[in-house]
Design a protein around this motif. Sequence first.
Motif, PDB file in Angstrom:
ATOM      1  N   GLY A   1      -5.374  22.690  -4.665  1.00 53.93           N
ATOM      2  CA  GLY A   1      -6.173  21.832  -3.816  1.00 53.93           C
ATOM      3  C   GLY A   1      -7.000  20.779  -4.509  1.00 53.93           C
ATOM      4  N   HIS A   2      -6.648  20.404  -5.733  1.00 56.59           N
ATOM      5  CA  HIS A   2      -7.416  19.387  -6.450  1.00 56.59           C
ATOM      6  C   HIS A   2      -6.776  18.004  -6.375  1.00 56.59           C
ATOM      7  N   ASP A   3      -5.755  17.865  -5.559  1.00 56.29           N
ATOM      8  CA  ASP A   3      -5.139  16.568  -5.334  1.00 56.29           C
ATOM      9  C   ASP A   3      -4.492  16.559  -3.956  1.00 56.29           C
ATOM     10  N   VAL A   4      -4.388  15.359  -3.390  1.00 54.93           N
ATOM     11  CA  VAL A   4      -3.892  15.217  -2.025  1.00 54.93           C
ATOM     12  C   VAL A   4      -2.952  14.025  -1.922  1.00 54.93           C
ATOM     13  N   ILE A   5      -2.200  14.004  -0.822  1.00 51.72           N
ATOM     14  CA  ILE A   5      -1.368  12.869  -0.460  1.00 51.72           C
ATOM     15  C   ILE A   5      -2.064  12.179   0.718  1.00 51.72           C
ATOM     16  N   ILE A   6      -2.199  10.857   0.605  1.00 51.89           N
ATOM     17  CA  ILE A   6      -2.929  10.090   1.615  1.00 51.89           C
ATOM     18  C   ILE A   6      -2.078   8.919   2.101  1.00 51.89           C
ATOM     19  N   LEU A   7      -2.121   8.668   3.420  1.00 53.53           N
ATOM     20  CA  LEU A   7      -1.587   7.434   3.966  1.00 53.53           C
ATOM     21  C   LEU A   7      -2.651   6.368   3.705  1.00 53.53           C
ATOM     22  N   ASP A   8      -2.329   5.399   2.879  1.00 50.89           N
ATOM     23  CA  ASP A   8      -3.284   4.421   2.366  1.00 50.89           C
ATOM     24  C   ASP A   8      -3.221   3.121   3.182  1.00 50.89           C
ATOM     25  N   TYR A   9      -4.285   2.850   3.930  1.00 52.85           N
ATOM     26  CA  TYR A   9      -4.344   1.684   4.810  1.00 52.85           C
ATOM     27  C   TYR A   9      -5.057   0.486   4.186  1.00 52.85           C
ATOM     28  N   ARG A  10      -5.356   0.518   2.905  1.00 49.76           N
ATOM     29  CA  ARG A  10      -6.118  -0.577   2.290  1.00 49.76           C
ATOM     30  C   ARG A  10      -5.426  -1.932   2.414  1.00 49.76           C
ATOM     31  N   LYS A  11      -4.127  -2.003   2.191  1.00 50.66           N
ATOM     32  CA  LYS A  11      -3.413  -3.282   2.212  1.00 50.66           C
ATOM     33  C   LYS A  11      -3.022  -3.728   3.619  1.00 50.66           C
ATOM     34  N   CYS A  12      -2.692  -2.779   4.492  1.00 51.76           N
ATOM     35  CA  CYS A  12      -2.099  -3.130   5.784  1.00 51.76           C
ATOM     36  C   CYS A  12      -3.096  -3.172   6.940  1.00 51.76           C
ATOM     37  N   GLY A  13      -4.289  -2.628   6.746  1.00 56.62           N
ATOM     38  CA  GLY A  13      -5.230  -2.554   7.854  1.00 56.62           C
ATOM     39  C   GLY A  13      -4.885  -1.405   8.784  1.00 56.62           C
ATOM     40  N   LYS A  14      -5.707  -1.222   9.803  1.00 58.44           N
ATOM     41  CA  LYS A  14      -5.527  -0.031  10.649  1.00 58.44           C
ATOM     42  C   LYS A  14      -4.321  -0.095  11.570  1.00 58.44           C
ATOM     43  N   TYR A  15      -3.685  -1.244  11.716  1.00 58.99           N
ATOM     44  CA  TYR A  15      -2.523  -1.336  12.606  1.00 58.99           C
ATOM     45  C   TYR A  15      -1.210  -1.510  11.859  1.00 58.99           C
ATOM     46  N   GLY A  16      -1.248  -1.590  10.552  1.00 58.76           N
ATOM     47  CA  GLY A  16      -0.041  -1.805   9.762  1.00 58.76           C
ATOM     48  C   GLY A  16       0.607  -0.507   9.322  1.00 58.76           C
ATOM     49  N   GLU A  17       1.611  -0.648   8.486  1.00 61.86           N
ATOM     50  CA  GLU A  17       2.350   0.494   7.939  1.00 61.86           C
ATOM     51  C   GLU A  17       1.719   0.864   6.604  1.00 61.86           C
ATOM     52  N   PRO A  18       1.097   2.048   6.515  1.00 68.55           N
ATOM     53  CA  PRO A  18       0.395   2.415   5.281  1.00 68.55           C
ATOM     54  C   PRO A  18       1.346   2.820   4.160  1.00 68.55           C
ATOM     55  N   GLU A  19       0.894   2.572   2.932  1.00 65.29           N
ATOM     56  CA  GLU A  19       1.585   3.112   1.772  1.00 65.29           C
ATOM     57  C   GLU A  19       1.223   4.588   1.649  1.00 65.29           C
ATOM     58  N   VAL A  20       1.995   5.316   0.850  1.00 66.73           N
ATOM     59  CA  VAL A  20       1.702   6.724   0.584  1.00 66.73           C
ATOM     60  C   VAL A  20       1.278   6.826  -0.878  1.00 66.73           C
ATOM     61  N   VAL A  21       0.120   7.465  -1.104  1.00 60.20           N
ATOM     62  CA  VAL A  21      -0.406   7.588  -2.458  1.00 60.20           C
ATOM     63  C   VAL A  21      -0.823   9.029  -2.751  1.00 60.20           C
ATOM     64  N   HIS A  22      -0.899   9.328  -4.026  1.00 62.44           N
ATOM     65  CA  HIS A  22      -1.394  10.619  -4.512  1.00 62.44           C
ATOM     66  C   HIS A  22      -2.766  10.349  -5.110  1.00 62.44           C
ATOM     67  N   VAL A  23      -3.758  11.187  -4.764  1.00 64.31           N
ATOM     68  CA  VAL A  23      -5.101  11.044  -5.305  1.00 64.31           C
ATOM     69  C   VAL A  23      -5.469  12.340  -6.019  1.00 64.31           C
ATOM     70  N   ASP A  24      -5.818  12.224  -7.288  1.00 60.73           N
ATOM     71  CA  ASP A  24      -6.113  13.384  -8.127  1.00 60.73           C
ATOM     72  C   ASP A  24      -7.616  13.492  -8.380  1.00 60.73           C
TER      73      ASP A  24
END
Length: 72
Positions: free
Chosen positions: A21-44
Amino acid sequence: MIDQWQYPDIGIVICDCPSAGHDVIILDYRKCGKYGEPEVVHVDQEFDFHITFLAKDFETFIIGLVNDLSFN
Protein backbone atom coordinates in the motif's frame (compact mmCIF):
# COMPACT_ATOMS: atom_id res chain seq x y z
CA MET A 1 -6.05 7.90 0.02
CA ILE A 2 -5.32 11.38 -1.29
CA ASP A 3 -6.48 12.96 1.98
CA GLN A 4 -5.29 10.27 4.38
CA TRP A 5 -1.83 9.60 2.92
CA GLN A 6 -1.15 12.95 1.19
CA TYR A 7 -0.95 11.58 -2.34
CA PRO A 8 -1.05 14.42 -4.90
CA ASP A 9 -4.56 15.65 -5.69
CA ILE A 10 -4.29 15.05 -9.44
CA GLY A 11 -7.24 12.76 -10.08
CA ILE A 12 -8.86 9.55 -8.92
CA VAL A 13 -7.03 6.70 -7.19
CA ILE A 14 -8.19 3.50 -8.92
CA CYS A 15 -6.14 0.93 -7.01
CA ASP A 16 -3.23 0.37 -4.71
CA CYS A 17 -0.31 -1.87 -5.59
CA PRO A 18 0.85 -5.15 -4.02
CA SER A 19 3.77 -3.42 -2.27
CA ALA A 20 1.91 -3.10 1.05
CA GLY A 21 0.00 0.00 0.00
CA HIS A 22 2.86 2.46 -0.45
CA ASP A 23 2.04 3.21 -4.07
CA VAL A 24 -1.11 3.68 -6.11
CA ILE A 25 -2.43 3.94 -9.65
CA ILE A 26 -4.22 7.22 -10.39
CA LEU A 27 -6.29 8.54 -13.28
CA ASP A 28 -4.40 11.81 -13.82
CA TYR A 29 -6.57 14.75 -14.93
CA ARG A 30 -3.84 17.43 -14.87
CA LYS A 31 -3.48 17.72 -18.66
CA CYS A 32 -7.05 17.02 -19.81
CA GLY A 33 -9.17 18.77 -17.19
CA LYS A 34 -12.21 17.25 -15.52
CA TYR A 35 -14.02 16.44 -18.78
CA GLY A 36 -11.13 14.98 -20.79
CA GLU A 37 -9.54 11.56 -21.01
CA PRO A 38 -7.09 11.17 -18.11
CA GLU A 39 -3.67 9.61 -18.33
CA VAL A 40 -2.85 6.70 -16.02
CA VAL A 41 0.09 7.18 -13.65
CA HIS A 42 1.82 5.37 -10.81
CA VAL A 43 2.56 7.38 -7.66
CA ASP A 44 5.13 6.05 -5.19
CA GLN A 45 4.79 7.36 -1.64
CA GLU A 46 8.17 6.03 -0.52
CA PHE A 47 10.02 8.01 -3.20
CA ASP A 48 8.58 11.43 -2.35
CA PHE A 49 5.37 10.73 -4.32
CA HIS A 50 7.28 10.26 -7.58
CA ILE A 51 4.86 10.12 -10.54
CA THR A 52 5.53 7.66 -13.38
CA PHE A 53 3.51 7.78 -16.60
CA LEU A 54 1.89 4.41 -17.42
CA ALA A 55 -0.60 4.96 -20.25
CA LYS A 56 -2.19 7.70 -22.34
CA ASP A 57 -5.68 6.60 -21.22
CA PHE A 58 -7.51 3.95 -19.20
CA GLU A 59 -8.23 1.72 -22.21
CA THR A 60 -4.54 1.59 -23.15
CA PHE A 61 -3.68 0.81 -19.53
CA ILE A 62 -6.14 -2.11 -19.38
CA ILE A 63 -5.03 -3.51 -22.75
CA GLY A 64 -1.40 -3.41 -21.56
CA LEU A 65 -1.99 -5.44 -18.39
CA VAL A 66 -0.37 -8.87 -18.27
CA ASN A 67 -0.54 -11.79 -15.87
CA ASP A 68 2.09 -11.60 -13.14
CA LEU A 69 3.22 -15.13 -14.06
CA SER A 70 4.87 -13.65 -17.15
CA PHE A 71 7.50 -12.10 -14.82
CA ASN A 72 8.57 -15.39 -13.22
